[in-house]
Design a protein around this motif. Structure first.
Motif, PDB file in Angstrom:
ATOM      1  N   LEU A   1       1.570  -2.550  -5.570  1.00  9.66           N
ATOM      2  CA  LEU A   1       2.515  -2.755  -6.652  1.00  9.66           C
ATOM      3  C   LEU A   1       1.802  -2.828  -7.996  1.00  9.66           C
ATOM      4  CD1 LEU A   1       5.314  -3.370  -7.795  1.00  9.66           C
ATOM      5  CD2 LEU A   1       5.013  -5.759  -7.071  1.00  9.66           C
ATOM      6  N   GLY A   2       0.646  -3.481  -8.017  1.00 10.02           N
ATOM      7  CA  GLY A   2      -0.112  -3.577  -9.248  1.00 10.02           C
ATOM      8  C   GLY A   2      -0.528  -2.216  -9.773  1.00 10.02           C
ATOM      9  N   GLN A   3      -1.038  -1.385  -8.879  1.00  8.08           N
ATOM     10  CA  GLN A   3      -1.461  -0.045  -9.279  1.00  8.08           C
ATOM     11  C   GLN A   3      -0.274   0.790  -9.739  1.00  8.08           C
ATOM     12  OE1 GLN A   3      -4.677  -0.877  -9.600  1.00  8.08           O
ATOM     13  NE2 GLN A   3      -5.250   1.147  -8.856  1.00  8.08           N
ATOM     14  N   TYR A   4       0.836   0.691  -9.016  1.00 14.93           N
ATOM     15  CA  TYR A   4       2.028   1.451  -9.394  1.00 14.93           C
ATOM     16  C   TYR A   4       2.544   1.006 -10.765  1.00 14.93           C
ATOM     17  CZ  TYR A   4       6.862   2.963  -9.659  1.00 14.93           C
ATOM     18  OH  TYR A   4       8.046   3.496 -10.099  1.00 14.93           O
TER      19      TYR A   4
ATOM     20  N   PRO B   1       3.680   8.313   0.358  1.00 11.27           N
ATOM     21  CA  PRO B   1       3.921   7.309  -0.680  1.00 11.27           C
ATOM     22  C   PRO B   1       5.412   7.093  -0.905  1.00 11.27           C
ATOM     23  CG  PRO B   1       2.977   9.335  -1.612  1.00 11.27           C
ATOM     24  CD  PRO B   1       2.912   9.462  -0.142  1.00 11.27           C
ATOM     25  N   GLY B   2       5.811   5.823  -0.984  1.00 11.74           N
ATOM     26  CA  GLY B   2       7.208   5.504  -1.223  1.00 11.74           C
ATOM     27  C   GLY B   2       8.127   5.804  -0.059  1.00 11.74           C
TER      28      GLY B   2
ATOM     29  N   ARG C   1       0.835  -1.210   0.000  1.00 13.96           N
ATOM     30  CA  ARG C   1       0.000   0.000   0.000  1.00 13.96           C
ATOM     31  C   ARG C   1       0.868   1.258   0.000  1.00 13.96           C
ATOM     32  NH1 ARG C   1      -2.700  -3.725  -0.718  1.00 13.96           N
ATOM     33  NH2 ARG C   1      -4.736  -4.290   0.141  1.00 13.96           N
ATOM     34  N   ASN C   2       2.178   1.079  -0.144  1.00 10.43           N
ATOM     35  CA  ASN C   2       3.128   2.190   0.016  1.00 10.43           C
ATOM     36  C   ASN C   2       3.729   2.688  -1.290  1.00 10.43           C
ATOM     37  OD1 ASN C   2       6.404   2.807   0.990  1.00 10.43           O
ATOM     38  ND2 ASN C   2       4.727   3.896   1.999  1.00 10.43           N
ATOM     39  N   PHE C   3       3.347   2.087  -2.415  1.00 11.90           N
ATOM     40  CA  PHE C   3       3.976   2.482  -3.672  1.00 11.90           C
ATOM     41  C   PHE C   3       3.511   3.873  -4.117  1.00 11.90           C
ATOM     42  CE2 PHE C   3       4.909  -1.952  -3.627  1.00 11.90           C
ATOM     43  CZ  PHE C   3       6.139  -2.034  -4.266  1.00 11.90           C
ATOM     44  N   PRO C   4       4.435   4.654  -4.689  1.00 12.17           N
ATOM     45  CA  PRO C   4       4.140   6.046  -5.050  1.00 12.17           C
ATOM     46  C   PRO C   4       3.357   6.150  -6.348  1.00 12.17           C
ATOM     47  CG  PRO C   4       6.409   5.530  -5.626  1.00 12.17           C
ATOM     48  CD  PRO C   4       5.853   4.307  -4.947  1.00 12.17           C
TER      49      PRO C   4
ATOM     50  N   VAL D   1      10.360  -0.407  -0.670  1.00 12.96           N
ATOM     51  CA  VAL D   1       9.622   0.104  -1.827  1.00 12.96           C
ATOM     52  C   VAL D   1      10.523   0.996  -2.673  1.00 12.96           C
ATOM     53  CG1 VAL D   1       7.734   1.637  -2.502  1.00 12.96           C
ATOM     54  CG2 VAL D   1       7.346  -0.129  -0.771  1.00 12.96           C
ATOM     55  N   GLN D   2      11.313   1.840  -2.035  1.00 15.27           N
ATOM     56  CA  GLN D   2      12.236   2.708  -2.773  1.00 15.27           C
ATOM     57  C   GLN D   2      13.195   1.892  -3.633  1.00 15.27           C
ATOM     58  OE1 GLN D   2      14.109   5.049   0.307  1.00 15.27           O
ATOM     59  NE2 GLN D   2      12.154   5.953   0.951  1.00 15.27           N
ATOM     60  N   ALA D   3      13.710   0.795  -3.066  1.00 14.69           N
ATOM     61  CA  ALA D   3      14.638  -0.047  -3.816  1.00 14.69           C
ATOM     62  C   ALA D   3      13.952  -0.702  -5.005  1.00 14.69           C
ATOM     63  CB  ALA D   3      15.232  -1.111  -2.898  1.00 14.69           C
ATOM     64  N   LEU D   4      12.714  -1.145  -4.794  1.00 16.52           N
ATOM     65  CA  LEU D   4      11.988  -1.807  -5.873  1.00 16.52           C
ATOM     66  C   LEU D   4      11.610  -0.810  -6.970  1.00 16.52           C
ATOM     67  CD1 LEU D   4      11.052  -4.540  -6.760  1.00 16.52           C
ATOM     68  CD2 LEU D   4       8.954  -4.235  -5.429  1.00 16.52           C
ATOM     69  N   VAL D   5      11.220   0.393  -6.588  1.00 18.13           N
ATOM     70  CA  VAL D   5      10.899   1.436  -7.573  1.00 18.13           C
ATOM     71  C   VAL D   5      12.126   1.745  -8.425  1.00 18.13           C
ATOM     72  CG1 VAL D   5      10.393   3.904  -7.798  1.00 18.13           C
ATOM     73  CG2 VAL D   5       8.971   2.467  -6.332  1.00 18.13           C
ATOM     74  N   LYS D   6      13.287   1.846  -7.798  1.00 17.16           N
ATOM     75  CA  LYS D   6      14.518   2.116  -8.556  1.00 17.16           C
ATOM     76  C   LYS D   6      14.841   0.960  -9.484  1.00 17.16           C
ATOM     77  CE  LYS D   6      19.304   3.659  -8.135  1.00 17.16           C
ATOM     78  NZ  LYS D   6      19.792   2.790  -9.212  1.00 17.16           N
ATOM     79  N   LEU D   7      14.659  -0.269  -9.004  1.00 12.51           N
ATOM     80  CA  LEU D   7      14.916  -1.430  -9.851  1.00 12.51           C
ATOM     81  C   LEU D   7      14.023  -1.409 -11.084  1.00 12.51           C
ATOM     82  CD1 LEU D   7      16.406  -4.241 -10.029  1.00 12.51           C
ATOM     83  CD2 LEU D   7      14.315  -5.203  -9.041  1.00 12.51           C
ATOM     84  N   ILE D   8      12.756  -1.091 -10.895  1.00 15.94           N
ATOM     85  CA  ILE D   8      11.822  -1.029 -12.018  1.00 15.94           C
ATOM     86  C   ILE D   8      12.230   0.079 -12.987  1.00 15.94           C
ATOM     87  CG2 ILE D   8       9.424  -0.516 -12.647  1.00 15.94           C
ATOM     88  CD1 ILE D   8       8.648  -1.910  -9.955  1.00 15.94           C
ATOM     89  N   GLU D   9      12.675   1.202 -12.462  1.00 13.79           N
ATOM     90  CA  GLU D   9      13.159   2.298 -13.307  1.00 13.79           C
ATOM     91  C   GLU D   9      14.374   1.856 -14.114  1.00 13.79           C
ATOM     92  OE1 GLU D   9      12.384   5.453 -13.928  1.00 13.79           O
ATOM     93  OE2 GLU D   9      10.723   5.835 -12.557  1.00 13.79           O
TER      94      GLU D   9
END
Length: 231
Positions: A188-191, A123-124, A101-104, A129-137
């Motif tokens: 994560l799905g929404q993000y 958010p984020g 529920r924390n994804f930006p 979550v920050q690490a996963l967002v960067k990985l996705i980027e």
């Protein structure tokens, strides 16, 4: 030809300094013509079924990269993104935040129907979550699959994920569907879909099932997805 598996023992760390492991097919994905598939276990620490599935899938991948690497699509796998929660058998991380529920993303909400769904102060906000967002980027996966347990189903967010969800449900008897049945703001799905137009598939195994049954349930579908057969 044997494929190379790159293993980071401390790809990221939690607020407590606990290392988070990451594995992927080769050190660099630049030599591949397609973007990787990203698999994640242990988002919720009280869902051991998801961690077990990630771990057994990893063991299969290690063998497959030895015996028929050329057939295996590019992949990244995080066995447990929430090791602090997992060690305590609690849904949230060490800060008491529900990582899913924390994804930006644009639908993030500060509201929670119960403490175990606490989305964090912003958010984020969480390191995981920050690490996963960067990985996705950085890696720009073509599909994200995360492993959970609740009521048996395979849920996709983003219509392009429908085929993958149906493949992953192969042989399980579980329904592949577009809606889990309740809102999941900041998930994560929404993000993945709202912010990155990356389809996300959430595997929901039956909670409290015998852990020895989890991999046999999804082995066929995961093999089909990672080799591109019938996809």
């Amino acid at each position: 030809m044997q494929g190379e598996i790159f293993h980071q023992t401390s790809w990221a760390t939690t607020i407590r300094g606990t290392p988070i492991e990451l594995y992927k097919k080769t050190h660099s994905l630049s030599g591949f013509s397609e973007r990787p598939l990203l698999f994640i276990g242990g988002v919720h620490g009280d869902e051991p079924e998801g961690v077990r599935l990630a771990e057994e899938f990893l063991q299969w991948l290690k063998q497959a990269e030895i015996t028929h690497s050329a057939e295996i699509r590019p992949w990244i796998l995080i066995p447990c993104i929430n090791p602090d929660g997992y060690s305590q058998n609690q849904r949230t991380n060490a800060n008491g935040v529900d990582l899913n529920r924390n994804f930006p993303c644009r639908d993030w909400s500060a509201e929670a129907k119960a403490p175990r769904y606490y989305p964090g102060p912003s958010p984020g906000s969480e390191k995981e979550v920050q690490a996963l967002v960067k990985l996705i980027e950085d890696e720009k996966p073509q599909l994200i699959v995360h492993f959970h347990s609740w009521e048996p189903c395979v849920v996709y967010t983003g219509h392009p994920g429908k085929t993958a969800a149906e493949i992953l449900a192969t042989g399980t008897g579980y329904e592949a569907r577009e809606d889990i049945g309740y809102p999941t703001p900041g998930s994560l799905g929404q993000y993945g879909w709202l912010e990155k137009q990356t389809p996300v598939v959430c595997i929901e195994e039956q909670e409290h099932i015998d852990l020895n049954l989890v991999w046999p349930h999804f082995k066929t579908g995961l093999e089909m997805l990672i080799t591109g057969r019938n996809s």
